[in-house]
Design an enzyme around this catalytic site. Structure first.
Site, short mmCIF file in Angstrom:
data_model
loop_
_atom_site.label_atom_id
_atom_site.label_comp_id
_atom_site.label_asym_id
_atom_site.label_seq_id
_atom_site.Cartn_x
_atom_site.Cartn_y
_atom_site.Cartn_z
N ARG A 50 2.03 25.31 -1.69
CA ARG A 50 3.05 24.30 -1.36
C ARG A 50 3.00 23.95 0.12
O ARG A 50 3.37 22.85 0.54
CB ARG A 50 4.46 24.77 -1.77
CG ARG A 50 5.56 23.80 -1.34
CD ARG A 50 6.88 23.94 -2.11
NE ARG A 50 7.31 25.30 -2.29
CZ ARG A 50 7.81 26.08 -1.32
NH1 ARG A 50 7.95 25.62 -0.10
NH2 ARG A 50 8.18 27.31 -1.60
N TYR A 102 9.31 -3.05 -4.68
CA TYR A 102 9.16 -2.19 -5.85
C TYR A 102 10.54 -1.74 -6.35
O TYR A 102 11.36 -1.24 -5.56
CB TYR A 102 8.28 -1.00 -5.47
CG TYR A 102 8.17 0.02 -6.57
CD1 TYR A 102 7.50 -0.30 -7.75
CD2 TYR A 102 8.76 1.26 -6.46
CE1 TYR A 102 7.42 0.62 -8.78
CE2 TYR A 102 8.67 2.18 -7.48
CZ TYR A 102 8.01 1.86 -8.64
OH TYR A 102 7.94 2.75 -9.66
N ASP A 174 5.01 -0.26 3.12
CA ASP A 174 4.42 0.17 1.86
C ASP A 174 3.15 -0.66 1.66
O ASP A 174 3.21 -1.86 1.44
CB ASP A 174 5.42 -0.07 0.71
CG ASP A 174 4.92 0.44 -0.63
OD1 ASP A 174 3.69 0.45 -0.85
OD2 ASP A 174 5.75 0.81 -1.48
N LYS A 199 -1.79 3.94 -7.73
CA LYS A 199 -2.28 2.59 -7.99
C LYS A 199 -3.75 2.48 -7.58
O LYS A 199 -4.59 3.08 -8.19
CB LYS A 199 -1.38 1.58 -7.26
CG LYS A 199 0.13 1.84 -7.47
CD LYS A 199 0.59 1.69 -8.91
CE LYS A 199 2.00 2.20 -9.18
NZ LYS A 199 3.05 1.66 -8.35
C1 LIG Z 1 4.31 2.11 -7.99
C2 LIG Z 1 4.81 1.81 -6.65
C3 LIG Z 1 5.61 2.72 -5.96
C4 LIG Z 1 6.04 4.02 -6.56
O1 LIG Z 1 4.96 4.88 -6.75
P1 LIG Z 1 4.92 6.02 -7.90
O2 LIG Z 1 3.58 6.63 -7.67
O3 LIG Z 1 5.06 5.33 -9.21
O4 LIG Z 1 6.05 6.94 -7.63
C5 LIG Z 1 6.00 2.39 -4.67
N1 LIG Z 1 5.65 1.21 -4.10
C6 LIG Z 1 4.90 0.30 -4.75
C7 LIG Z 1 4.54 -0.97 -4.08
C8 LIG Z 1 4.45 0.57 -6.04
O5 LIG Z 1 3.71 -0.35 -6.69
#
Ligand SMILES: *Cc1c(COP(=O)(O)O)cnc(C)c1O
Length: 382
Positions: A50, A102, A174, A199
């Site tokens: 961890r 998101y 992000d 993603k």
């Molecule tokens: C999917 C997504 C998230 C969240 O990510 P997870 O891996 O599903 O927790 C945050 N920001 C964007 C732009 C996303 O497409």
């Protein structure tokens, strides 16, 4: 001669070019919870997974190199990475966020952290005046998504970075949609870059992960401490899957983008489609600005239908494309933000943002383009 290598080389080779102890080309998966000590006060540097795990550490170093950051921290999901950033704030602090973002980020700020009095204001960040108007004495950070999700609004990262510097705020971006292959927010003045590694970085729709990347050592240390203390760490095996995914990031993205441009053009000329939201279309609002701060458009796009009765037909009758949430994988997916990814956003806000019953989002993958377009022609018409 500088030791710095090009993006593609770091992506393929990772930070360490494999394992230098055994010569293994593939970085080993250190599938262990704990590490033995040779003696008192004598640690290999690894004590407990961890806190630090070699496979996860290799991934973190690789992601930092790709984003031009000094350090990266891996999390078990994208929202865990965003949550860690919120732990930087305290009771009464205020954050300004892009209004089109998101759905999970919206839920985190608007529901979960509201109870802890970390307050948020959602504004259209494409106009920096909206940000200036939302500033309060308690504002500590600005959180951007560009291009935004799902209507692909583009925000000027450098301009917002200037506002942040002047007002002593953190700029959090992000970067999930474009990835560091196409956009490097730290170079444009951001303090923290967030990823849902689920993603494009992972790229195969088979693993969840998240990252925070930064340049400031003290921020990196604080976030590493939050990661270790709150426990949403990435497992060794999942770290390895992301390392493996990253090896082909540039190839996948280039091909997916090529497909996305063709699909966007097809949709743009389709009589049943009212509007296409894609930063790769020259007549799209954010095209020029995106081009000035990014080297690509990505492969996520949305489109608005003229007739909402087409929605069930499209979602249920696509054959090559799959009706599923998420994006950034090799498989092309279609989703309905209104009831899926953005379901938790209040109706009134959704209507204002155009996230309504007419809007569909496509994450274009790397299948054959003719198969994809034939699939769309069959369900939408020509
Ligand atoms: C999917 C997504 C998230 C969240 O990510 P997870 O891996 O599903 O927790 C945050 N920001 C964007 C732009 C996303 O497409």
């Amino acid at each position: 001669m500088s030791n710095k290598k090009y993006f593609e080389t770091y992506a393929v080779r990772g930070a360490s070019c494999g394992d230098n102890v055994t010569g293994s080309i593939s970085y080993p998966i250190y599938q262990t919870a704990t590490f033995k000590h040779a003696g008192l006060n004598n640690s290999t540097g690894y004590d407990y997974s961890r806190v630090k795990n070699p496979t996860t550490e290799e991934l973190e170093k690789t992601v930092a190199l790709l984003e031009n950051g000094k350090g990266a921290i891996a999390f078990s999901s994208g929202v865990a990475a965003i949550t860690a950033c919120i732990y930087l704030f305290k009771f009464g602090d205020h954050v300004i966020l892009s209004d089109d973002l998101y759905g999970g980020s919206f839920r985190l700020f608007n529901q979960t952290f509201k109870n802890f009095e970390v307050n948020s204001t959602f504004v259209d960040t494409t106009d920096t005046n909206n940000i200036l108007n939302a500033l309060t004495k308690k504002t500590r950070a600005i959180f951007l998504e560009t291009p935004s999700n799902p209507t692909m609004k583009v925000t000027d990262i450098s301009a917002v970075a200037k506002i942040c510097k002047k007002n002593n705020l953190l700029l959090i971006v992000d970067n999930t949609f474009l990835t560091p292959y196409y956009q490097k927010p730290l170079d444009l003045g951001a303090d923290l870059v967030i990823h849902s590694g689920t993603k494009y970085l992972g790229g195969h729709n088979d693993v969840l992960s998240g990252f925070v990347v930064a340049n400031d050592e003290s921020l990196i240390e604080r976030l590493r401490n939050i990661n270790m203390s709150t426990g949403a760490v990435l497992s060794a095996f999942d770290s390895w899957l992301i390392l493996r995914g990253i090896k082909t990031l540039h190839i996948r993205l280039d091909r997916a983008q090529e497909n996305a441009i063709k699909i966007a053009q097809f949709l743009n000329n389709n009589t049943n489609v009212e509007k296409v939201y894609y930063v790769g279309l020259e007549d799209f609002e954010g095209y020029e600005l995106n081009k000035s701060q990014a080297t690509g458009f990505g492969s996520t796009l949305s489109f608005r239908l003229k007739d909402k009765n087409l929605v069930p037909k499209i979602l249920e009758e696509v054959k090559v494309i799959t009706f599923a949430e998420s994006l950034g994988g090799v498989e092309t997916l279609i989703t309905y933000p209104y009831t899926q990814t953005h379901a938790d956003i209040p109706e009134q806000i959704k209507q204002r943002l155009g996230i309504d019953e007419y809007l569909l989002r496509l994450s274009v993958g790397v299948e054959n383009i003719y198969d994809l377009i034939e699939d769309l022609k069959r369900v939408i018409g020509v």
